[in-house]
Design a protein around this motif. Sequence first.
Motif, mmCIF file in Angstrom:
data_model
loop_
_atom_site.group_PDB
_atom_site.id
_atom_site.type_symbol
_atom_site.label_atom_id
_atom_site.label_comp_id
_atom_site.label_asym_id
_atom_site.label_seq_id
_atom_site.Cartn_x
_atom_site.Cartn_y
_atom_site.Cartn_z
ATOM 1 N N VAL A 150 0.595 -1.148 0.311
ATOM 2 C CA VAL A 150 -0.329 -0.271 -0.251
ATOM 3 C C VAL A 150 0.939 1.273 0.403
ATOM 4 C CG1 VAL A 150 -1.803 1.158 1.450
ATOM 5 C CG2 VAL A 150 -2.241 -1.148 0.467
ATOM 6 N N PHE A 151 2.220 1.021 0.961
ATOM 7 C CA PHE A 151 2.956 2.890 0.438
ATOM 8 C C PHE A 151 3.855 2.939 -0.438
ATOM 9 C CE2 PHE A 151 2.916 2.111 5.173
ATOM 10 C CZ PHE A 151 2.280 3.878 5.678
ATOM 11 N N ARG A 152 3.796 1.639 -0.979
ATOM 12 C CA ARG A 152 4.738 1.480 -2.164
ATOM 13 C C ARG A 152 3.415 2.137 -3.704
ATOM 14 N NH1 ARG A 152 7.890 -3.636 -3.825
ATOM 15 N NH2 ARG A 152 10.385 -3.156 -3.378
ATOM 16 N N ALA A 153 2.583 1.958 -3.325
ATOM 17 C CA ALA A 153 1.073 2.488 -4.167
ATOM 18 C C ALA A 153 1.310 3.656 -3.832
ATOM 19 C CB ALA A 153 0.272 1.228 -4.127
ATOM 20 N N PHE A 154 1.132 4.719 -3.681
ATOM 21 C CA PHE A 154 1.321 5.614 -2.900
ATOM 22 C C PHE A 154 2.529 6.345 -3.306
ATOM 23 C CE2 PHE A 154 -2.867 4.642 -1.042
ATOM 24 C CZ PHE A 154 -3.744 5.242 -1.595
ATOM 25 N N GLU A 155 3.705 5.268 -2.877
ATOM 26 C CA GLU A 155 4.996 6.182 -3.190
ATOM 27 C C GLU A 155 5.111 7.237 -4.684
ATOM 28 O OE1 GLU A 155 7.750 3.303 -2.511
ATOM 29 O OE2 GLU A 155 8.037 3.926 -0.468
ATOM 30 N N ALA A 156 4.408 6.793 -5.778
ATOM 31 C CA ALA A 156 4.728 7.410 -7.502
ATOM 32 C C ALA A 156 3.694 8.563 -7.359
ATOM 33 C CB ALA A 156 3.939 6.339 -7.609
ATOM 34 N N GLU A 157 3.102 8.736 -5.828
ATOM 35 C CA GLU A 157 2.347 10.234 -6.102
ATOM 36 C C GLU A 157 2.960 10.613 -5.123
ATOM 37 O OE1 GLU A 157 -1.504 9.458 -6.073
ATOM 38 O OE2 GLU A 157 -2.162 9.738 -7.315
ATOM 39 N N GLY A 158 4.311 10.912 -4.674
ATOM 40 C CA GLY A 158 4.564 11.127 -3.344
ATOM 41 C C GLY A 158 3.598 11.482 -2.341
ATOM 42 N N THR A 159 2.830 10.341 -1.871
ATOM 43 C CA THR A 159 2.388 10.678 -0.252
ATOM 44 C C THR A 159 2.470 9.908 -0.105
ATOM 45 O OG1 THR A 159 0.846 11.974 0.206
ATOM 46 C CG2 THR A 159 0.546 10.687 -1.652
ATOM 47 N N THR A 160 1.439 9.643 1.166
ATOM 48 C CA THR A 160 1.318 8.209 1.990
ATOM 49 C C THR A 160 -0.373 7.999 2.023
ATOM 50 O OG1 THR A 160 1.438 9.194 4.191
ATOM 51 C CG2 THR A 160 3.825 8.535 3.648
ATOM 52 N N PRO A 161 -0.472 7.318 2.183
ATOM 53 C CA PRO A 161 -1.592 6.248 2.055
ATOM 54 C C PRO A 161 -2.644 7.134 2.845
ATOM 55 C CG PRO A 161 -0.328 4.521 2.614
ATOM 56 C CD PRO A 161 0.397 5.521 2.868
ATOM 57 N N MET A 162 -2.227 7.486 4.377
ATOM 58 C CA MET A 162 -2.827 8.311 5.406
ATOM 59 C C MET A 162 -2.115 9.349 5.296
ATOM 60 S SD MET A 162 -3.981 5.918 7.155
ATOM 61 C CE MET A 162 -4.973 6.871 8.421
ATOM 62 N N HIS A 163 -1.748 10.515 4.871
ATOM 63 C CA HIS A 163 -1.552 12.076 4.317
ATOM 64 C C HIS A 163 -2.676 11.953 3.476
ATOM 65 C CE1 HIS A 163 3.025 12.677 5.615
ATOM 66 N NE2 HIS A 163 1.729 13.208 6.258
ATOM 67 N N TYR A 164 -3.239 10.689 1.849
ATOM 68 C CA TYR A 164 -4.242 10.503 1.163
ATOM 69 C C TYR A 164 -5.066 11.059 2.389
ATOM 70 C CZ TYR A 164 -7.125 9.523 -2.352
ATOM 71 O OH TYR A 164 -8.109 9.668 -3.207
ATOM 72 N N VAL A 165 -5.699 9.929 3.282
ATOM 73 C CA VAL A 165 -6.976 9.713 3.942
ATOM 74 C C VAL A 165 -7.168 11.331 4.481
ATOM 75 C CG1 VAL A 165 -7.626 8.940 6.442
ATOM 76 C CG2 VAL A 165 -6.322 7.443 4.312
ATOM 77 N N TRP A 166 -6.123 11.863 5.439
ATOM 78 C CA TRP A 166 -6.079 13.360 6.186
ATOM 79 C C TRP A 166 -6.603 14.459 5.202
ATOM 80 C CZ3 TRP A 166 -0.829 12.125 8.766
ATOM 81 C CH2 TRP A 166 -1.432 11.208 9.750
ATOM 82 N N ASP A 167 -6.176 14.338 3.884
ATOM 83 C CA ASP A 167 -6.434 15.210 3.044
ATOM 84 C C ASP A 167 -7.941 15.389 2.564
ATOM 85 O OD1 ASP A 167 -4.009 16.679 3.260
ATOM 86 O OD2 ASP A 167 -3.044 15.492 1.249
ATOM 87 N N LYS A 168 -8.410 13.564 1.831
ATOM 88 C CA LYS A 168 -9.562 13.806 1.777
ATOM 89 C C LYS A 168 -10.807 14.587 2.666
ATOM 90 C CE LYS A 168 -10.608 11.823 -1.600
ATOM 91 N NZ LYS A 168 -10.997 12.124 -3.199
ATOM 92 N N ARG A 169 -10.529 13.793 3.915
ATOM 93 C CA ARG A 169 -11.313 13.940 5.325
ATOM 94 C C ARG A 169 -11.045 15.398 5.506
ATOM 95 N NH1 ARG A 169 -9.326 9.185 9.757
ATOM 96 N NH2 ARG A 169 -10.818 7.383 9.036
ATOM 97 N N LEU A 170 -10.278 16.512 5.276
ATOM 98 C CA LEU A 170 -10.561 17.975 5.416
ATOM 99 C C LEU A 170 -11.064 18.324 4.057
ATOM 100 C CD1 LEU A 170 -6.079 18.823 6.464
ATOM 101 C CD2 LEU A 170 -8.746 19.108 7.250
ATOM 102 N N VAL A 171 -10.915 18.050 3.058
ATOM 103 C CA VAL A 171 -11.404 18.702 1.865
ATOM 104 C C VAL A 171 -13.118 18.208 2.262
ATOM 105 C CG1 VAL A 171 -12.152 17.903 -0.399
ATOM 106 C CG2 VAL A 171 -10.277 18.366 -0.122
ATOM 107 N N LEU A 172 -13.710 16.619 2.904
ATOM 108 C CA LEU A 172 -15.141 16.559 3.239
ATOM 109 C C LEU A 172 -14.884 17.195 4.116
ATOM 110 C CD1 LEU A 172 -16.804 15.007 2.733
ATOM 111 C CD2 LEU A 172 -16.241 13.497 5.172
ATOM 112 N N ALA A 173 -14.488 17.355 5.342
ATOM 113 C CA ALA A 173 -14.416 18.620 6.151
ATOM 114 C C ALA A 173 -15.313 20.068 5.842
ATOM 115 C CB ALA A 173 -13.230 18.961 7.645
ATOM 116 N N ARG A 174 -14.260 20.920 4.673
ATOM 117 C CA ARG A 174 -14.633 22.322 4.393
ATOM 118 C C ARG A 174 -15.982 22.192 3.795
ATOM 119 N NH1 ARG A 174 -8.434 21.688 1.835
ATOM 120 N NH2 ARG A 174 -7.813 22.288 3.704
ATOM 121 N N ARG A 175 -16.394 20.957 3.074
ATOM 122 C CA ARG A 175 -17.836 21.331 3.054
ATOM 123 C C ARG A 175 -19.075 21.549 3.862
ATOM 124 N NH1 ARG A 175 -17.149 16.705 -1.336
ATOM 125 N NH2 ARG A 175 -15.597 17.102 -2.553
#
Length: 67
Positions: free
Chosen positions: A42-67
């Motif tokens: 899972v970590f390897r899959a996200f490495e290609a985008e220069g992020t981690t799985p949990m950073h992706y989760v946190w970013d998505k949650r922040l977007v959801l919270a802003r709405r």
Amino acid sequence: MLRRFADILLLRCKSFIDTELENPDLGVDRIASRMGCSPRYVFRAFEAEGTTPMHYVWDKRLVLARR
């Protein structure tokens, strides 16, 4: 071949994360278990985008919270 596997895994992980965003138990272990692979893959899959799985989760949650 490996890159293609990682691309598919990344798409599947993102889809799963999007459906589980409000689950407080969402973590790398849960994602990996659902994908049928190790957390390292899972970590390897996200490495290609220069992020981690949990950073992706946190970013998505922040977007959801802003709405």
